[in-house]
Each structure stands twice: as C-alpha cells, then as structure tokens.
Design an enzyme around this catalytic site. Sequence first.
Site, PDB file in Angstrom:
ATOM      1  N   GLU A 274       0.612  -1.452  -0.595  1.00  0.00           N
ATOM      2  CA  GLU A 274       0.359  -0.014  -0.040  1.00  0.00           C
ATOM      3  C   GLU A 274       1.011   1.022  -0.134  1.00  0.00           C
ATOM      4  O   GLU A 274       1.960   1.491   0.684  1.00  0.00           O
ATOM      5  CB  GLU A 274      -0.947  -0.194   1.294  1.00  0.00           C
ATOM      6  CG  GLU A 274      -2.114   1.267   1.644  1.00  0.00           C
ATOM      7  CD  GLU A 274      -2.523   1.566   0.416  1.00  0.00           C
ATOM      8  OE1 GLU A 274      -3.559   0.346   0.269  1.00  0.00           O
ATOM      9  OE2 GLU A 274      -2.712   2.487   0.035  1.00  0.00           O
TER      10      GLU A 274
ATOM     11  N   THR B 245       8.441   2.345   1.362  1.00  0.00           N
ATOM     12  CA  THR B 245       8.006   2.367   2.580  1.00  0.00           C
ATOM     13  C   THR B 245       8.437   4.041   3.236  1.00  0.00           C
ATOM     14  O   THR B 245       7.948   4.281   3.755  1.00  0.00           O
ATOM     15  CB  THR B 245       8.510   1.733   3.754  1.00  0.00           C
ATOM     16  OG1 THR B 245       7.802   0.130   2.890  1.00  0.00           O
ATOM     17  CG2 THR B 245       7.750   1.447   5.569  1.00  0.00           C
TER      18      THR B 245
ATOM     19  N   THR C 289      15.532  -5.139   2.762  1.00  0.00           N
ATOM     20  CA  THR C 289      14.710  -6.002   1.791  1.00  0.00           C
ATOM     21  C   THR C 289      15.775  -6.814   1.143  1.00  0.00           C
ATOM     22  O   THR C 289      17.158  -6.654   1.705  1.00  0.00           O
ATOM     23  CB  THR C 289      14.854  -4.587   0.832  1.00  0.00           C
ATOM     24  OG1 THR C 289      15.186  -5.194  -0.702  1.00  0.00           O
ATOM     25  CG2 THR C 289      15.867  -3.519   0.599  1.00  0.00           C
ATOM     26  N   ILE C 290      15.557  -7.705   1.054  1.00  0.00           N
ATOM     27  CA  ILE C 290      16.823  -8.470   0.086  1.00  0.00           C
ATOM     28  C   ILE C 290      17.344  -8.074  -0.847  1.00  0.00           C
ATOM     29  O   ILE C 290      18.444  -8.127  -1.828  1.00  0.00           O
ATOM     30  CB  ILE C 290      16.138  -9.753  -0.506  1.00  0.00           C
ATOM     31  CG1 ILE C 290      15.290  -9.512  -1.894  1.00  0.00           C
ATOM     32  CG2 ILE C 290      15.265 -10.958   0.620  1.00  0.00           C
ATOM     33  CD1 ILE C 290      14.822 -10.626  -3.101  1.00  0.00           C
ATOM     34  N   ASP C 291      17.135  -6.612  -1.626  1.00  0.00           N
ATOM     35  CA  ASP C 291      17.590  -5.792  -2.105  1.00  0.00           C
ATOM     36  C   ASP C 291      18.984  -4.925  -2.418  1.00  0.00           C
ATOM     37  O   ASP C 291      19.312  -4.475  -2.932  1.00  0.00           O
ATOM     38  CB  ASP C 291      16.401  -5.030  -3.494  1.00  0.00           C
ATOM     39  CG  ASP C 291      15.705  -5.704  -4.196  1.00  0.00           C
ATOM     40  OD1 ASP C 291      15.460  -7.280  -4.086  1.00  0.00           O
ATOM     41  OD2 ASP C 291      14.488  -5.400  -3.980  1.00  0.00           O
TER      42      ASP C 291
ATOM     43  N   ARG D 242      26.302 -27.694 -20.049  1.00  0.00           N
ATOM     44  CA  ARG D 242      25.813 -27.248 -20.362  1.00  0.00           C
ATOM     45  C   ARG D 242      25.315 -26.239 -19.475  1.00  0.00           C
ATOM     46  O   ARG D 242      26.672 -25.243 -19.064  1.00  0.00           O
ATOM     47  CB  ARG D 242      23.902 -27.895 -19.708  1.00  0.00           C
ATOM     48  CG  ARG D 242      23.155 -28.974 -20.940  1.00  0.00           C
ATOM     49  CD  ARG D 242      21.856 -28.951 -19.663  1.00  0.00           C
ATOM     50  NE  ARG D 242      20.848 -30.026 -20.478  1.00  0.00           N
ATOM     51  CZ  ARG D 242      20.310 -30.528 -20.243  1.00  0.00           C
ATOM     52  NH1 ARG D 242      20.430 -30.043 -18.821  1.00  0.00           N
ATOM     53  NH2 ARG D 242      19.368 -31.523 -20.386  1.00  0.00           N
TER      54      ARG D 242
ATOM     55  N   HIS E 133      15.371  -6.429  -7.742  1.00  0.00           N
ATOM     56  CA  HIS E 133      14.749  -5.409  -8.247  1.00  0.00           C
ATOM     57  C   HIS E 133      15.746  -4.176 -10.167  1.00  0.00           C
ATOM     58  O   HIS E 133      16.147  -4.761 -10.848  1.00  0.00           O
ATOM     59  CB  HIS E 133      14.335  -4.225  -7.253  1.00  0.00           C
ATOM     60  CG  HIS E 133      13.242  -3.352  -7.633  1.00  0.00           C
ATOM     61  ND1 HIS E 133      11.813  -3.701  -8.747  1.00  0.00           N
ATOM     62  CD2 HIS E 133      12.923  -1.941  -7.546  1.00  0.00           C
ATOM     63  CE1 HIS E 133      11.762  -2.578  -8.406  1.00  0.00           C
ATOM     64  NE2 HIS E 133      11.495  -1.457  -7.940  1.00  0.00           N
TER      65      HIS E 133
ATOM     66  N   GLU F 104      17.160  -9.878 -11.584  1.00  0.00           N
ATOM     67  CA  GLU F 104      15.977  -9.425 -12.575  1.00  0.00           C
ATOM     68  C   GLU F 104      15.825  -7.849 -13.186  1.00  0.00           C
ATOM     69  O   GLU F 104      15.228  -7.923 -14.814  1.00  0.00           O
ATOM     70  CB  GLU F 104      14.831  -9.903 -11.664  1.00  0.00           C
ATOM     71  CG  GLU F 104      14.909  -8.783 -11.329  1.00  0.00           C
ATOM     72  CD  GLU F 104      13.735  -8.777  -9.720  1.00  0.00           C
ATOM     73  OE1 GLU F 104      12.834  -9.464 -10.581  1.00  0.00           O
ATOM     74  OE2 GLU F 104      13.876  -7.871  -8.839  1.00  0.00           O
TER      75      GLU F 104
ATOM     76  N   GLN G 298      13.952 -16.482  -2.500  1.00  0.00           N
ATOM     77  CA  GLN G 298      14.818 -15.891  -2.256  1.00  0.00           C
ATOM     78  C   GLN G 298      14.702 -14.824  -1.356  1.00  0.00           C
ATOM     79  O   GLN G 298      15.407 -14.058  -0.202  1.00  0.00           O
ATOM     80  CB  GLN G 298      15.662 -14.879  -3.149  1.00  0.00           C
ATOM     81  CG  GLN G 298      16.269 -15.800  -4.319  1.00  0.00           C
ATOM     82  CD  GLN G 298      16.411 -14.690  -5.072  1.00  0.00           C
ATOM     83  OE1 GLN G 298      17.455 -13.849  -6.057  1.00  0.00           O
ATOM     84  NE2 GLN G 298      15.101 -14.862  -6.506  1.00  0.00           N
TER      85      GLN G 298
HETATM   86  O1  F6P Z   1      11.910  -5.627  -3.054  1.00  0.00           O
HETATM   87  C1  F6P Z   1      11.862  -7.132  -2.916  1.00  0.00           C
HETATM   88  C2  F6P Z   1      11.458  -7.900  -4.552  1.00  0.00           C
HETATM   89  O2  F6P Z   1      11.571  -9.281  -4.004  1.00  0.00           O
HETATM   90  C3  F6P Z   1      12.236  -7.743  -5.847  1.00  0.00           C
HETATM   91  O3  F6P Z   1      13.636  -8.470  -5.635  1.00  0.00           O
HETATM   92  C4  F6P Z   1      11.578  -8.100  -6.795  1.00  0.00           C
HETATM   93  O4  F6P Z   1      11.442  -7.627  -7.909  1.00  0.00           O
HETATM   94  C5  F6P Z   1      10.173  -7.540  -5.635  1.00  0.00           C
HETATM   95  O5  F6P Z   1      10.498  -7.532  -4.385  1.00  0.00           O
HETATM   96  C6  F6P Z   1       8.699  -8.530  -6.315  1.00  0.00           C
HETATM   97  O6  F6P Z   1       8.018  -8.817  -5.211  1.00  0.00           O
HETATM   98  P1  F6P Z   1       5.845  -8.659  -5.304  1.00  0.00           P
HETATM   99  O7  F6P Z   1       5.446  -8.985  -6.665  1.00  0.00           O
HETATM  100  O8  F6P Z   1       6.338  -8.540  -3.444  1.00  0.00           O
HETATM  101  O9  F6P Z   1       5.827  -7.229  -5.880  1.00  0.00           O
END
Ligand code: F6P
Length: 363
Positions: A78, A119, A139-141, A176, A185, A236, A288
Amino acid sequence: MKSATRTFGILTSGGDCPGLNAAIRGVAKAAQEKYSMNIIGINEGYRGLIAGDARLLKASDFSGILTRGGTILGTSREKPFKDEGVRDSQTGRDKPEAIIENYKKLNLDCLVVLGGNGTHKTANLLRKAGLNIIGLPKTIDNDIWGTDVTFGFHSAVDIATEAIDRLHSTAHSHNRIMVIELMGHKAGWLSLYAGISGGGDVILIPEIPYSIDSICRHLQKRASAGKAFSIVVVAEGALSREESSQPRTTRKKQKDPHEYFSRGSEIARAIEEKVRMETRLTVLGYQQRGGTPSPYDRLLATTFGAAAAELLHRGEYGSMVALEGSRVISRPLEEIAGKLKHVPPGHPLIETARSVGTCFGDE
Ligand code: F6P
C-alpha cells in the site's frame, strides 16, 4: 526510566524478507523490558493504519519469533500517497487523512516502520504531515540509500549462492550453460554477491549494461579452453546496452505478475542461439525472500531493533536506523526518501570478480 515515547505503533510494509520478525522482536523487547513502552501492532503495513486494524501487543507475541520467516504483522505494498485524493475502498476516506486520524486515535507518540524504499518515501511524507516516525531498513535488494546493508539481504545471498552451487553439478554433468535469474529489483547487489560467492562465470547487473555478443564471446572462449559448462547469473533488472540508452518508459518490465517477463529467459534464448550449446534457465523467485533469517541477519535485525528502541526512548524521531561501517547510526528520513542505492561502477567486488575472470557482458 522515563521515556519520551509512551506508546508506539509498529508495522511492516513492502515485500517481506527474512529478519522482519527478528527486528520486531528487537524493538519490542528493548522497548517493553527496558523502557516499559506500550506497543501497538498494525496489520498489513500502511493498509492496516488506513483501516485502523491494530492491536496491543503482549510480551508473548514476541517470544519464539527470532528465527521465523515472514512477518507476524503481515505486509502490503500500500502506497497511501500514490493515489493522493483517491478514497480508500473500504473506509471511503482519504488515505493520508485516515492514517493521521488513526495515529491520533491510537494515542501513538511514534510510528516504527520496517520497510524498503517505498516505505521510507511514505514515512517521510507522513513526517512532513506531522507524525513522528522511525524507519528500519529491510529488503533482500540491499538498495536503500544511506545504509551499508539492509536486513534480509544476506539471507537472500545465502539462498541464491546455494542455488548456484547446486547448478554447478548438473551443469557439469550435462555440459550445459545454466542461466539463473535472481531478484534485486533495479539494483545488482544480490547478483553481484551471490554471483561471486557461487563462482558465476558471467554476472549481469543493471548497473553494467550488457551486450549479448560480449557474453557469447566469453562463453565460447571458455568452451574452447575446455570448460564444457558455464553459469550465467542474471539480475532481474539487468539491462542491455541498447535498453540503457533508451528512455525508461520504453523498457520491458513486469506489469502483470501472472505474465512474468523474465530477463533470464531472454538471455538464455539468445545464448543458445548464438553459442549453440544446450542452455537451461532457473528463475529462483520468491524462495529468496522466504524462510528463516541467516545468523548475520538475526544479528543485524536485532541490533537495528534495539537501536530503534533507544531512539524511541530519547524521542529522536524522523530518522532511519542505518549501518555505516561497523557503526549503527540514524539518518534523517528526508535525506533517504526517494533515493536508490545502486552498485557504484568502481565497487571493489566488481574489480575482484574481473580479476578472477568473471564477465559482466561489457567487454
Ligand atoms: O523488493 C523486493 C523484491 O523481492 C524484488 O527483488 C522483486 O522485484 C519484488 O520484490 C517482487 O515482489 P512482489 O511480487 O511482492 O511485488
């Protein structure tokens, strides 16, 4: 000991990560046991504050949660200021107004938010609107500006590294190329750390735009040197050279989570076509973010939580707890809000990886 804070609210917001419960426990135990504060748990992030969905937390709520994954408070993405003026579908109220009203109704002296960039952006806007706020970076990021590290990151590095380790044996058995896509993110921290720890041959991160030709040249060189398999780690958010020179709005991104756009799949396909070696893709995904926090994250989250309790005690509001070197500090929310922490071009780990022959797709 008399504290500046009698009662505070606590919420977790944004994507979950390992260490949230350890941090909640850290703040709560220190605030309750040392300073006898009252703690109001707000469910599902800012959504719960808009709806007034909250409860008084007891000591038993914090026991046994140090090692538990996820968040006992629930979370949501949110963003109450994003659709300013749009009314909440459940309460019919203007969202920021509803938050301020519920903050007062709950008699809060401060709100502690555990979250990432979005946040903290919201937290700063609420601070401007007159609320007392303290933030904790999760955050994992690892992409929150102003702190060397966020909790959740090292657990994700451990999980991703183990996944890369496991790809090695199957890659070797089948000769392979294994492409693995990791989260992160718009930042490359997770792929850089896990990629180096797992011995990735190619690591692609958003901060270093890649060319498919450069990746394929590297893989062909390895194959001609008798290395029959390779591991390609793709963040990603990795971008090709062409994309990085285009305006942001034209870039491919995931809009609908059910129609997953995978950078890894695009790269795997291009590699197989050009290198003519069997190539497979693994998109590691939400594993992750799941499960128990690593010991490092338990320590960091507990340390951040206890530091937040000290800020609450002293009434030092409007800031985020952070790590600078080995020191726990706090930074003003206005300094942090709206900024992303990217991997800087000259980061020592990039040099380390290049020294051991890792390709970033840019040569
Ligand atoms: O922000 C953390 C994260 O895990 C990113 O690495 C990822 O892109 C995103 O959340 C995806 O999360 P959600 O599907 O909850 O939006």
